[in-house]
Design an enzyme around this catalytic site. Sequence first.
Site, PDB file in Angstrom:
ATOM      1  N   ARG A 125       0.812  -1.234   0.000  1.00  0.00           N
ATOM      2  CA  ARG A 125       0.000   0.000   0.000  1.00  0.00           C
ATOM      3  C   ARG A 125       0.837   1.271   0.000  1.00  0.00           C
ATOM      4  NH1 ARG A 125      -2.885  -2.971   3.609  1.00  0.00           N
ATOM      5  NH2 ARG A 125      -4.725  -3.922   2.681  1.00  0.00           N
ATOM      6  N   LYS A 147       3.102  12.148 -10.243  1.00  0.00           N
ATOM      7  CA  LYS A 147       2.311  11.222 -11.058  1.00  0.00           C
ATOM      8  C   LYS A 147       3.180  10.037 -11.447  1.00  0.00           C
ATOM      9  CE  LYS A 147       0.407  14.056 -14.281  1.00  0.00           C
ATOM     10  NZ  LYS A 147      -0.339  14.127 -15.553  1.00  0.00           N
ATOM     11  N   GLU A 189      10.451  20.641 -23.886  1.00  0.00           N
ATOM     12  CA  GLU A 189       9.661  20.831 -22.651  1.00  0.00           C
ATOM     13  C   GLU A 189      10.190  22.043 -21.875  1.00  0.00           C
ATOM     14  OE1 GLU A 189       6.923  19.163 -21.777  1.00  0.00           O
ATOM     15  OE2 GLU A 189       7.019  17.189 -22.711  1.00  0.00           O
ATOM     16  N   LYS A 231       7.452  23.570 -12.436  1.00  0.00           N
ATOM     17  CA  LYS A 231       6.663  22.340 -12.346  1.00  0.00           C
ATOM     18  C   LYS A 231       6.183  22.117 -10.910  1.00  0.00           C
ATOM     19  CE  LYS A 231       5.059  18.176 -13.447  1.00  0.00           C
ATOM     20  NZ  LYS A 231       5.164  16.999 -14.295  1.00  0.00           N
ATOM     21  N   GLU A 241      -4.796  17.918 -10.491  1.00  0.00           N
ATOM     22  CA  GLU A 241      -5.118  18.246 -11.869  1.00  0.00           C
ATOM     23  C   GLU A 241      -6.530  18.762 -12.115  1.00  0.00           C
ATOM     24  OE1 GLU A 241      -3.336  16.179 -15.815  1.00  0.00           O
ATOM     25  OE2 GLU A 241      -2.922  15.447 -13.815  1.00  0.00           O
ATOM     26  N   ARG A 245      -2.828  22.995 -13.465  1.00  0.00           N
ATOM     27  CA  ARG A 245      -1.902  22.042 -14.058  1.00  0.00           C
ATOM     28  C   ARG A 245      -2.122  21.877 -15.564  1.00  0.00           C
ATOM     29  NH1 ARG A 245       0.155  17.140 -10.273  1.00  0.00           N
ATOM     30  NH2 ARG A 245       1.650  16.225 -11.683  1.00  0.00           N
ATOM     31  N   ASN A 249      -0.046  21.326 -20.225  1.00  0.00           N
ATOM     32  CA  ASN A 249      -0.405  20.625 -21.457  1.00  0.00           C
ATOM     33  C   ASN A 249      -0.245  21.478 -22.708  1.00  0.00           C
ATOM     34  OD1 ASN A 249      -1.028  18.089 -20.451  1.00  0.00           O
ATOM     35  ND2 ASN A 249      -3.056  18.757 -19.793  1.00  0.00           N
ATOM     36  N   HIS A 252       0.543  19.979 -26.019  1.00  0.00           N
ATOM     37  CA  HIS A 252       0.361  18.537 -25.882  1.00  0.00           C
ATOM     38  C   HIS A 252      -0.883  17.992 -26.572  1.00  0.00           C
ATOM     39  CE1 HIS A 252       3.713  18.871 -23.180  1.00  0.00           C
ATOM     40  NE2 HIS A 252       3.676  17.586 -22.873  1.00  0.00           N
ATOM     41  N   HIS A 256       0.259  15.020 -28.603  1.00  0.00           N
ATOM     42  CA  HIS A 256      -0.192  13.639 -28.356  1.00  0.00           C
ATOM     43  C   HIS A 256      -0.846  13.048 -29.598  1.00  0.00           C
ATOM     44  CE1 HIS A 256      -0.352  14.261 -23.728  1.00  0.00           C
ATOM     45  NE2 HIS A 256       0.764  13.653 -24.085  1.00  0.00           N
ATOM     46  N   HIS A 269       8.554  12.051 -27.609  1.00  0.00           N
ATOM     47  CA  HIS A 269       7.481  12.869 -27.048  1.00  0.00           C
ATOM     48  C   HIS A 269       7.777  14.376 -27.156  1.00  0.00           C
ATOM     49  CE1 HIS A 269       4.415  14.340 -24.354  1.00  0.00           C
ATOM     50  NE2 HIS A 269       5.354  14.894 -23.604  1.00  0.00           N
TER      51      HIS A 269
HETATM   52  N1  LIG Z   1       4.876  11.131 -14.568  1.00  0.00           N
HETATM   53  C1  LIG Z   1       4.839  12.241 -15.264  1.00  0.00           C
HETATM   54  O1  LIG Z   1       4.393  13.282 -14.800  1.00  0.00           O
HETATM   55  C2  LIG Z   1       5.399  12.233 -16.659  1.00  0.00           C
HETATM   56  C3  LIG Z   1       5.593  13.432 -17.342  1.00  0.00           C
HETATM   57  C4  LIG Z   1       6.176  13.381 -18.614  1.00  0.00           C
HETATM   58  C5  LIG Z   1       6.538  12.162 -19.163  1.00  0.00           C
HETATM   59  N2  LIG Z   1       6.330  11.015 -18.468  1.00  0.00           N
HETATM   60  C6  LIG Z   1       6.736   9.713 -19.030  1.00  0.00           C
HETATM   61  O2  LIG Z   1       8.140   9.691 -19.186  1.00  0.00           O
HETATM   62  C7  LIG Z   1       8.466   8.732 -20.192  1.00  0.00           C
HETATM   63  C8  LIG Z   1       9.538   9.300 -21.086  1.00  0.00           C
HETATM   64  O3  LIG Z   1      10.689   9.561 -20.329  1.00  0.00           O
HETATM   65  P1  LIG Z   1      12.110   9.756 -21.019  1.00  0.00           P
HETATM   66  O4  LIG Z   1      11.992  10.715 -22.125  1.00  0.00           O
HETATM   67  O5  LIG Z   1      13.062  10.014 -19.935  1.00  0.00           O
HETATM   68  O6  LIG Z   1      12.366   8.340 -21.733  1.00  0.00           O
HETATM   69  P2  LIG Z   1      13.103   6.995 -21.257  1.00  0.00           P
HETATM   70  O7  LIG Z   1      12.961   6.783 -19.814  1.00  0.00           O
HETATM   71  O8  LIG Z   1      12.634   5.935 -22.172  1.00  0.00           O
HETATM   72  O9  LIG Z   1      14.640   7.319 -21.585  1.00  0.00           O
HETATM   73  C9  LIG Z   1      15.024   7.477 -22.934  1.00  0.00           C
HETATM   74  C10 LIG Z   1      16.248   6.595 -23.251  1.00  0.00           C
HETATM   75  O10 LIG Z   1      17.415   7.164 -22.669  1.00  0.00           O
HETATM   76  C11 LIG Z   1      18.096   6.186 -21.882  1.00  0.00           C
HETATM   77  N3  LIG Z   1      18.763   6.922 -20.829  1.00  0.00           N
HETATM   78  C12 LIG Z   1      18.254   7.439 -19.702  1.00  0.00           C
HETATM   79  N4  LIG Z   1      19.169   8.159 -19.044  1.00  0.00           N
HETATM   80  C13 LIG Z   1      20.301   8.097 -19.778  1.00  0.00           C
HETATM   81  C14 LIG Z   1      21.589   8.670 -19.633  1.00  0.00           C
HETATM   82  N5  LIG Z   1      21.904   9.487 -18.621  1.00  0.00           N
HETATM   83  N6  LIG Z   1      22.530   8.397 -20.586  1.00  0.00           N
HETATM   84  C15 LIG Z   1      22.217   7.610 -21.650  1.00  0.00           C
HETATM   85  N7  LIG Z   1      21.007   7.057 -21.837  1.00  0.00           N
HETATM   86  C16 LIG Z   1      20.064   7.307 -20.915  1.00  0.00           C
HETATM   87  C17 LIG Z   1      17.011   5.246 -21.437  1.00  0.00           C
HETATM   88  O11 LIG Z   1      17.551   3.999 -21.057  1.00  0.00           O
HETATM   89  C18 LIG Z   1      16.149   5.189 -22.694  1.00  0.00           C
HETATM   90  O12 LIG Z   1      16.707   4.300 -23.635  1.00  0.00           O
HETATM   91  C19 LIG Z   1       7.167   8.404 -20.900  1.00  0.00           C
HETATM   92  O13 LIG Z   1       6.751   7.120 -20.530  1.00  0.00           O
HETATM   93  C20 LIG Z   1       6.184   9.453 -20.389  1.00  0.00           C
HETATM   94  O14 LIG Z   1       4.866   8.974 -20.348  1.00  0.00           O
HETATM   95  C21 LIG Z   1       5.771  11.031 -17.234  1.00  0.00           C
HETATM   96 ZN   LIG Z   2       5.288  16.414 -22.159  1.00  0.00          ZN
END
Ligand SMILES: NC(=O)c1ccc[n+]([C@@H]2O[C@H](COP(=O)([O-])OP(=O)(O)OC[C@H]3O[C@@H](n4cnc5c(N)ncnc54)[C@H](O)[C@@H]3O)[C@@H](O)[C@H]2O)c1
Ligand SMILES: [Zn+2]
Length: 367
Positions: A125, A147, A189, A231, A241, A245, A249, A252, A256, A269
Amino acid sequence: VSTHSPLKPTQGVRETIDGPYSVSVGPATSRGLRAQLEAQGLTGRFFVVSCAPVWRRHSARVKDLLGRDRVALMPDGEKAKTLATVSRLYAEMSRRRLDRSTIVVAFGGGVVGDTAGFAAASYLRGVKLVQVPTTLLSQVDSAIGGKVGVNLPAGKNLVGAFHRPSAVVCDPEVLTTLTTRQFRAGMYEVVKYGVIASRDLFEQVSGTLPELMRQDLTALSPVIVKCCEIKLAVAQEDEFEAGARRALNFGHTVGHALEAVTRYRRFLHGEAVGLGMLAAARLSVMRGTMASGAEAALRDLIARLGTLPPVADLKSAAILDAIGHDKKVVRGQLHFVLARECGATTIATDITARELKLALASIGVTR
Ligand SMILES: NC(=O)c1ccc[n+]([C@@H]2O[C@H](COP(=O)([O-])OP(=O)(O)OC[C@H]3O[C@@H](n4cnc5c(N)ncnc54)[C@H](O)[C@@H]3O)[C@@H](O)[C@H]2O)c1
Ligand SMILES: [Zn+2]
């Protein structure tokens, strides 16, 4: 929920934003992690979740948190952001008899942060979570705000929770191993934060773009700090949200939709958001909330960031259809974030298909 105090630089290199949880930003912040976390009262058994590309390059940064057996490497990439991965993490945690005092440390990009974060939100939990984000996108966005969640076959981020991290540690030094494309995806971003909340940030990014792109830490660290502050402020004001917040977007809705119609294969993204912001800026000018000069400045900055994937083959009807399925449709009404000049936003609930088509045409979707 207390509001965070203004930026407090410490030791010249480390800048900490105090809040209900601490966000540390700065070179070398991820060194000596155990001592740093313990100083914040985060003592217990650490369980580090990472993925191979990050672990291979940067494991030294979190070594002092382990018991070597207390790391789990999950598969890399968006396709691993699933309940199956979460299940495997639960199994690892229970095999190691991790109890309520466990602190999950998510060490990776947004995929690791969201997935490990969801495991932390739900195991027994809920146990504590520390985010140590390693991509620019995760440092300025996904690690902050609480999130967490995973994808379902039916769509992205359909299962999740609000689970605040106990600490977030953003060390820009680890970003040097990202590909240029990954780094740039995070920069869109960053630009977004400027447009929605801070003209100063926008100008700072615009004025130091070459330094930022070569990851000069004296230019990059304060920019990451500023994004984290925005943020945090927005997320705190509106943790679940309801309103404010939504400004996050910006870009986005179209972004999206571009990702969806290309089945998440063409754009990172951030790249889709880059294009989405251009479409949103066009709508903002059409609606008279943004001057064309401000739109031109955004267009120029995005062009200077580099070439975006092509869109000329995409059909506006398909994109409009995808927009209709977006989460931002509330009771049948599309809530579209418009820029109010540079540094503020407003919501329009009556954007028409015709206006959307014109905005799409302005980014090169003419079919
Ligand atoms: N929770 C939230 O509020 C929120 C907000 C925005 C995005 N997201 C989520 O985040 C995800 C995208 O995150 P991302 O863009 O970090 O992608 P990711 O986590 O897939 O990382 C991108 C690539 O870079 C590699 N990597 C990470 N750090 C590295 C480093 N220092 N050196 C070399 N390679 C490295 C990873 O292994 C991966 O192959 C999506 O799933 C999205 O939905 C969540
Ligand atoms: Zn985004």
